[in-house]
Scaffold this motif. Structure first.
Motif, PDB file in Angstrom:
ATOM      1  N   LEU A   1       0.835  -1.196   0.000  1.00 11.17           N
ATOM      2  CA  LEU A   1       0.000   0.000   0.000  1.00 11.17           C
ATOM      3  C   LEU A   1       0.875   1.253   0.000  1.00 11.17           C
ATOM      4  O   LEU A   1       2.088   1.186   0.176  1.00 11.17           O
ATOM      5  N   LEU A   2       0.242   2.397  -0.170  1.00 12.20           N
ATOM      6  CA  LEU A   2       0.967   3.650  -0.015  1.00 12.20           C
ATOM      7  C   LEU A   2       1.477   3.765   1.407  1.00 12.20           C
ATOM      8  O   LEU A   2       0.849   3.257   2.349  1.00 12.20           O
ATOM      9  N   ASN A   3       2.622   4.443   1.588  1.00 13.24           N
ATOM     10  CA  ASN A   3       3.138   4.666   2.932  1.00 13.24           C
ATOM     11  C   ASN A   3       2.779   6.076   3.407  1.00 13.24           C
ATOM     12  O   ASN A   3       2.043   6.798   2.742  1.00 13.24           O
ATOM     13  N   ARG A   4       3.313   6.469   4.554  1.00  9.32           N
ATOM     14  CA  ARG A   4       2.964   7.762   5.145  1.00  9.32           C
ATOM     15  C   ARG A   4       3.349   8.922   4.224  1.00  9.32           C
ATOM     16  O   ARG A   4       2.581   9.876   4.069  1.00  9.32           O
ATOM     17  N   ASN A   5       4.528   8.848   3.603  1.00  5.85           N
ATOM     18  CA  ASN A   5       4.961   9.936   2.723  1.00  5.85           C
ATOM     19  C   ASN A   5       4.030  10.078   1.517  1.00  5.85           C
ATOM     20  O   ASN A   5       3.636  11.191   1.153  1.00  5.85           O
ATOM     21  N   ALA A   6       3.701   8.959   0.897  1.00  5.11           N
ATOM     22  CA  ALA A   6       2.803   9.005  -0.262  1.00  5.11           C
ATOM     23  C   ALA A   6       1.412   9.462   0.141  1.00  5.11           C
ATOM     24  O   ALA A   6       0.724  10.135  -0.636  1.00  5.11           O
ATOM     25  N   LEU A   7       0.994   9.101   1.359  1.00  2.05           N
ATOM     26  CA  LEU A   7      -0.330   9.526   1.841  1.00  2.05           C
ATOM     27  C   LEU A   7      -0.421  11.044   1.875  1.00  2.05           C
ATOM     28  O   LEU A   7      -1.433  11.635   1.471  1.00  2.05           O
ATOM     29  N   GLN A   8       0.640  11.698   2.377  1.00  4.44           N
ATOM     30  CA  GLN A   8       0.638  13.154   2.442  1.00  4.44           C
ATOM     31  C   GLN A   8       0.465  13.747   1.043  1.00  4.44           C
ATOM     32  O   GLN A   8      -0.288  14.699   0.842  1.00  4.44           O
ATOM     33  N   GLU A   9       1.170  13.195   0.062  1.00  7.21           N
ATOM     34  CA  GLU A   9       1.068  13.696  -1.317  1.00  7.21           C
ATOM     35  C   GLU A   9      -0.339  13.484  -1.868  1.00  7.21           C
ATOM     36  O   GLU A   9      -0.926  14.388  -2.471  1.00  7.21           O
ATOM     37  N   GLN A  10      -0.866  12.281  -1.658  1.00  6.16           N
ATOM     38  CA  GLN A  10      -2.201  11.970  -2.176  1.00  6.16           C
ATOM     39  C   GLN A  10      -3.271  12.835  -1.536  1.00  6.16           C
ATOM     40  O   GLN A  10      -4.208  13.285  -2.196  1.00  6.16           O
ATOM     41  N   LEU A  11      -3.129  13.076  -0.241  1.00  4.92           N
ATOM     42  CA  LEU A  11      -4.121  13.883   0.467  1.00  4.92           C
ATOM     43  C   LEU A  11      -4.066  15.339   0.000  1.00  4.92           C
ATOM     44  O   LEU A  11      -5.108  15.983  -0.179  1.00  4.92           O
ATOM     45  N   SER A  12      -2.865  15.850  -0.207  1.00  3.40           N
ATOM     46  CA  SER A  12      -2.721  17.212  -0.731  1.00  3.40           C
ATOM     47  C   SER A  12      -3.358  17.325  -2.113  1.00  3.40           C
ATOM     48  O   SER A  12      -4.058  18.305  -2.409  1.00  3.40           O
ATOM     49  N   GLN A  13      -3.115  16.317  -2.959  1.00  2.00           N
ATOM     50  CA  GLN A  13      -3.697  16.322  -4.299  1.00  2.00           C
ATOM     51  C   GLN A  13      -5.210  16.217  -4.238  1.00  2.00           C
ATOM     52  O   GLN A  13      -5.929  16.889  -4.992  1.00  2.00           O
ATOM     53  N   ALA A  14      -5.723  15.356  -3.337  1.00  2.00           N
ATOM     54  CA  ALA A  14      -7.171  15.189  -3.196  1.00  2.00           C
ATOM     55  C   ALA A  14      -7.835  16.493  -2.762  1.00  2.00           C
ATOM     56  O   ALA A  14      -8.913  16.847  -3.252  1.00  2.00           O
ATOM     57  N   GLN A  15      -7.174  17.200  -1.848  1.00  2.00           N
ATOM     58  CA  GLN A  15      -7.729  18.469  -1.390  1.00  2.00           C
ATOM     59  C   GLN A  15      -7.717  19.517  -2.503  1.00  2.00           C
ATOM     60  O   GLN A  15      -8.664  20.294  -2.649  1.00  2.00           O
ATOM     61  N   ALA A  16      -6.644  19.529  -3.294  1.00  2.00           N
ATOM     62  CA  ALA A  16      -6.575  20.472  -4.410  1.00  2.00           C
ATOM     63  C   ALA A  16      -7.676  20.186  -5.430  1.00  2.00           C
ATOM     64  O   ALA A  16      -8.350  21.110  -5.924  1.00  2.00           O
ATOM     65  N   ASN A  17      -7.899  18.914  -5.744  1.00  5.81           N
ATOM     66  CA  ASN A  17      -8.960  18.537  -6.685  1.00  5.81           C
ATOM     67  C   ASN A  17     -10.333  18.891  -6.125  1.00  5.81           C
ATOM     68  O   ASN A  17     -11.218  19.331  -6.865  1.00  5.81           O
ATOM     69  N   ALA A  18     -10.519  18.673  -4.817  1.00  8.66           N
ATOM     70  CA  ALA A  18     -11.795  18.978  -4.184  1.00  8.66           C
ATOM     71  C   ALA A  18     -12.087  20.476  -4.236  1.00  8.66           C
ATOM     72  O   ALA A  18     -13.229  20.902  -4.442  1.00  8.66           O
ATOM     73  N   ASN A  19     -11.049  21.277  -4.059  1.00  8.24           N
ATOM     74  CA  ASN A  19     -11.235  22.734  -4.141  1.00  8.24           C
ATOM     75  C   ASN A  19     -11.706  23.156  -5.532  1.00  8.24           C
ATOM     76  O   ASN A  19     -12.583  23.998  -5.672  1.00  8.24           O
ATOM     77  N   ARG A  20     -11.094  22.554  -6.565  1.00  6.58           N
ATOM     78  CA  ARG A  20     -11.464  22.919  -7.931  1.00  6.58           C
ATOM     79  C   ARG A  20     -12.871  22.453  -8.282  1.00  6.58           C
ATOM     80  O   ARG A  20     -13.626  23.172  -8.946  1.00  6.58           O
ATOM     81  N   ALA A  21     -13.218  21.234  -7.845  1.00  5.79           N
ATOM     82  CA  ALA A  21     -14.499  20.645  -8.240  1.00  5.79           C
ATOM     83  C   ALA A  21     -15.628  20.971  -7.273  1.00  5.79           C
ATOM     84  O   ALA A  21     -16.801  20.727  -7.586  1.00  5.79           O
ATOM     85  N   GLY A  22     -15.292  21.488  -6.095  1.00  6.46           N
ATOM     86  CA  GLY A  22     -16.326  21.829  -5.122  1.00  6.46           C
ATOM     87  C   GLY A  22     -16.965  20.640  -4.440  1.00  6.46           C
ATOM     88  O   GLY A  22     -18.133  20.684  -4.039  1.00  6.46           O
ATOM     89  N   HIS A  23     -16.211  19.539  -4.301  1.00 11.82           N
ATOM     90  CA  HIS A  23     -16.745  18.382  -3.589  1.00 11.82           C
ATOM     91  C   HIS A  23     -15.968  18.157  -2.288  1.00 11.82           C
ATOM     92  O   HIS A  23     -15.071  18.930  -1.954  1.00 11.82           O
ATOM     93  N   SER A  24     -16.321  17.089  -1.558  1.00 12.45           N
ATOM     94  CA  SER A  24     -15.704  16.804  -0.261  1.00 12.45           C
ATOM     95  C   SER A  24     -14.735  15.633  -0.363  1.00 12.45           C
ATOM     96  O   SER A  24     -14.819  14.810  -1.274  1.00 12.45           O
ATOM     97  N   VAL A  25     -13.837  15.585   0.603  1.00 16.80           N
ATOM     98  CA  VAL A  25     -12.910  14.464   0.762  1.00 16.80           C
ATOM     99  C   VAL A  25     -13.023  13.976   2.201  1.00 16.80           C
ATOM    100  O   VAL A  25     -13.104  14.798   3.132  1.00 16.80           O
ATOM    101  N   ALA A  26     -13.053  12.673   2.387  1.00 18.10           N
ATOM    102  CA  ALA A  26     -13.096  12.110   3.741  1.00 18.10           C
ATOM    103  C   ALA A  26     -11.836  11.292   3.995  1.00 18.10           C
ATOM    104  O   ALA A  26     -11.370  10.564   3.112  1.00 18.10           O
ATOM    105  N   LEU A  27     -11.298  11.440   5.185  1.00 17.31           N
ATOM    106  CA  LEU A  27     -10.133  10.668   5.602  1.00 17.31           C
ATOM    107  C   LEU A  27     -10.558   9.718   6.719  1.00 17.31           C
ATOM    108  O   LEU A  27     -11.080  10.156   7.747  1.00 17.31           O
TER     109      LEU A  27
END
Length: 767
Positions: free
Chosen positions: A333-359
């Protein structure tokens, strides 16, 4: 504090592990040494330093496999020492040890570069062994990645050098081309360098690793050096034009290659990276190609010199390095470092599309017990299977990561609302509650989930992870096996807990703690056979506080040890007074925390208090919980066995709510089991609860144990227990917890001609 010299607490000729322990508390250092001895026998070497400065000196001059670092040190914080280790790139993984259990410290430690985080209050050999093993393995992988990166840099340097050499030798190539241009073209497409060509130029092209191809201005191949022939795997008997050469490029790469060739033919030199497919093997290779225009005979037209460098292996190493740096080595699976990158990307996409992200944060129920009873390889296989189920439980657009141990995180992308996270959370809970089959054995686990959402709960990856983690611990407290969304009451409770800690530390010295006593009665005759000592805290600033609020805090901070000792001494002192007043058959039950059981000095503490107060061991009953005992089976067996051999009674509290109950009853020196109040209170309306109560009483009798029902509040509950031949009962039906004077008055109000009967109204209702 003066730095003491380093101390090798245990040595072996060839130690399995060399440990640097940075700890200023001698008692804790001794505990760590004993745990290491339990893990490695004599196969370890432990070096002790009691300050940050001494630890730095040692780490700079000696090689250690792992460093165990206390949170609070005389000359600084352990986190800062770990951060310095990381910055200085010292080759030793660091594990932070602390008496606290706040998740914020855990995350801060990881961000500082710690390999793991352990609480000293709940530390066992299995925990420490696993943390060291994973830290050393992870460090080894990181070192290998570092070596790969260094090798990649070395190869890049070689490539850059080769390119520089190629550019420097272009003029020489020009001379070679002039020789070739002056010779007549024969029917052969590929030309051998004429014998009269400068020997140095011939050796350069024939033996260099850089691939060389010369094309005339008419598009015919004049020369291919051996490196180019080997790269393309071409047949020399066939003709090879510029258009033929383009056919080697992959379909995706061909448009760019055609564009670059067009530039070259127009006299514009350039360099680009592309992919080709070798003729015979069909292998795809990555190349860096450069095209240089050359003046043809007479200077009226341009020939073309193409050079290529094979970078296939370089790109493979780069891809492997990137993948390993982002991947958990056990589960994939992804590790802690990759998680940070993925979460940052997910938040950026959510901002553009106006949807939510759950962790979603989750860990496994009873995973430590599986590790302890089945072994770490078995536990590792379970983690792999859990990872597969998690991946199968979410969409392809979602992400699953492992933080370490049995902790996992799921990112749910593209949610229309925060509530949408509840459905996949329940799916995960249901999937992980299904049995796992490992090596022919069936094992059950489960999970609780904490959920935090973006953008409502937080707008940064780190804070969102902290809040999901807080929600996870709320979920465990409220409904194990369920999920909880983060809300601000969780944060408020955490802040309140932090406020309570300094007050709790002063509670004993300020005489704010006191004991209440609840009678335990014999159901068949009504005699009071014992009392349970229950602690209460009346804070000067905060008023009366529930044990449910401050006992978990006391356990997590280690304060339960001095508080538990105070309770035991106070209870035994009171029992001695009651015995002197004539209540000689009365027994005292005292709750014992799992933290106390782990202390080397616990048996000595109990013995000392019994000697000081003059109470017989047979008049003392220590109550321990199922889950507390299962936290460290081997250790609990030794401690409780020693206490039982002294004549002290052992009661199993909250029976039925823990894990592996039958195993406990067979293995431990238990003489009494207490049916948990949740079953007793529900047995009038819930058939399953009534069945559990009946089965527990029957099982206890089969094993020769006394059974006591807790939380009895109605005569119907008491009658049920009586009909099932339960020996004792405790609850508000008889009495709420009372101070010592009120308890004596209550017992004196009973029938004094017999040894303390029920109050008359209760006796008449069950007669």
């Amino acid at each position: 504090m003066t730095s003491m010299p380093t101390t090798n607490l245990s040595k072996a000729k060839r130690p399995d592990v060399k440990v640097l322990l940075v700890e200023d508390n001698k008692g804790d250092a001794r505990l760590i040494s004993l745990l290491l001895e339990e893990i490695y026998g004599s196969g370890f070497e432990l070096t002790l330093a009691n300050t940050c400065s001494l630890a730095l000196h040692l780490a700079n001059n000696e090689k250690f496999d792992v460093a165990l670092i206390d949170y609070n040190l005389p000359d600084g914080l352990g986190i800062e020492l770990i951060r310095f280790f990381s910055k200085e790139d010292l080759a030793v993984p660091a594990i932070l040890l602390t008496g606290h259990s706040e998740r914020a410290i855990d995350l801060d430690a990881m961000n500082a570069g710690a390999a793991d985080f352990l609480s000293k209050n709940n530390l066992q050999a299995t925990q420490l062994e696993r943390a060291i093993r994973y830290s050393v393995q992870r460090h080894s992988i990181e070192q290998e990645l570092r070596r790969s990166k260094e090798e990649l840099m070395r190869r890049n340097l070689q490539l850059d050098t080769a390119k520089a050499q190629l550019e420097a030798q272009t003029n020489n190539m020009m001379q070679l081309t002039e020789h070739l241009a002056q010779s007549e073209l024969s029917e052969k497409t590929v030309y051998i360098i004429p014998q009269d060509t400068d020997q140095r130029l011939q050796e350069l092209t024939e033996h260099c690793q850089i691939c060389v191809w010369h094309v005339t201005n008419e598009g015919k191949t004049r020369y291919l050096n051996p490196a180019m022939i080997a790269l393309l795997e071409i047949d020399l008997s066939a003709s090879h034009s510029a258009s033929d050469f383009l056919s080697f490029f992959t379909v995706d790469s061909r448009p760019e290659a055609e564009c670059e060739f067009s530039k070259w033919q127009r006299g514009i030199g350039s360099t680009f990276e592309s992919a080709i497919v070798s003729a015979r093997s069909g292998k795809t290779k990555r190349l860096v190609l450069s095209g240089s225009p050359l003046a043809a005979e007479g200077g009226t037209s341009l020939d073309l010199l193409v050079t290529a460098v094979d970078i296939t292996e370089r790109r493979r190493i780069e891809a492997s390095t990137r993948e390993q740096a982002r991947q958990d080595p056990l589960t994939g699976l992804l590790n802690r470092n990759a998680l940070q990158e993925q979460l940052s990307q997910a938040q950026a996409n959510a901002n553009r599309a106006g949807h939510s992200v759950a962790l979603l944060c989750l860990d496994l129920d009873h995973f430590k017990i599986v590790n302890d009873t089945q072994g770490h390889p078995f536990g590792d296989e379970l983690l792999k299977l859990v990872a597969k189920r998690l991946k199968a439980s979410v969409r392809e657009t979602d992400c699953v990561a492992r933080l370490g141990g049995d902790e996992f995180v799921v990112i749910l992308n593209h949610l229309d609302s925060n509530d949408s996270a509840a459905i996949p959370a329940q799916v995960i809970i249901d999937k992980l509650s299904e049995p796992f089959c490992i090596n022919g054995e069936t094992v059950f686990t489960g999970t609780s989930i904490g959920i935090a959402t973006f953008p409502d709960d937080s707008d940064t990856p780190e804070d969102l992870l902290k809040k999901a983690d807080m929600a996870l611990y709320r979920s465990k407290e409220v409904s194990r096996g369920g999920y909880e969304f983060f809300d601000h009451s969780i944060l408020e409770n955490l802040l309140r807990t932090r406020e309570l800690e300094p007050a709790l530390r002063q509670a004993i010295t300020r005489n704010e703690l006191h004991l209440m006593y609840q009678p335990q009665v014999c159901i068949s005759g009504g005699e009071v056979v014992g009392v349970e000592a229950l602690i209460r805290w009346e804070s000067r600033e905060k008023g009366a506080l529930s044990p449910n609020e401050f006992i978990p805090l006391a356990e997590s901070t280690g304060l339960i040890v001095p508080i538990g000792e105070w309770v035991l001494r106070e209870a035994c002192t009171q029992l001695r007074e009651w015995h002197d007043e004539g209540w000689t058959e009365l027994k005292m039950a005292v709750n014992v925390s799992v933290v106390q059981l782990k202390r080397e000095s616990f048996i000595e503490t109990v013995t000392t208090i019994l000697n000081e107060t003059g109470v017989s061991p047979r008049s003392l009953v220590l109550e321990v919980t199922e889950s507390g005992i299962m936290d460290n089976v081997e250790r609990a067996t030794q401690i409780l066995g020693a206490l039982s051999s002294m004549g002290i009674g052992i009661a199993l509290d909250d029976f039925g709510t823990g894990f592996a109950s039958l195993t406990l009853l067979k293995e431990f020196p238990v003489e009494q089991i207490k049916i948990d109040r949740s079953f007793v209170s529900n047995m009038e309306t819930d058939v399953e609860s009534a069945t559990i109560v009946s089965a527990t009483i029957m099982l206890g009798h089969k094993l020769g144990l006394r059974v006591i029902g807790e939380g009895v509040e109605t005569t119907r509950q008491l009658e049920f227990l009586r009909n099932e031949d339960c020996e004792e009962a405790q609850g508000y039906l008889f009495s709420k917890p009372m101070c010592s004077d009120d308890l004596v008055e209550w017992m004196q109000g009973c029938d004094t001609n017999k040894p303390a009967y029920f109050p008359e109204v209760v006796a008449s209702q069950i007669s």
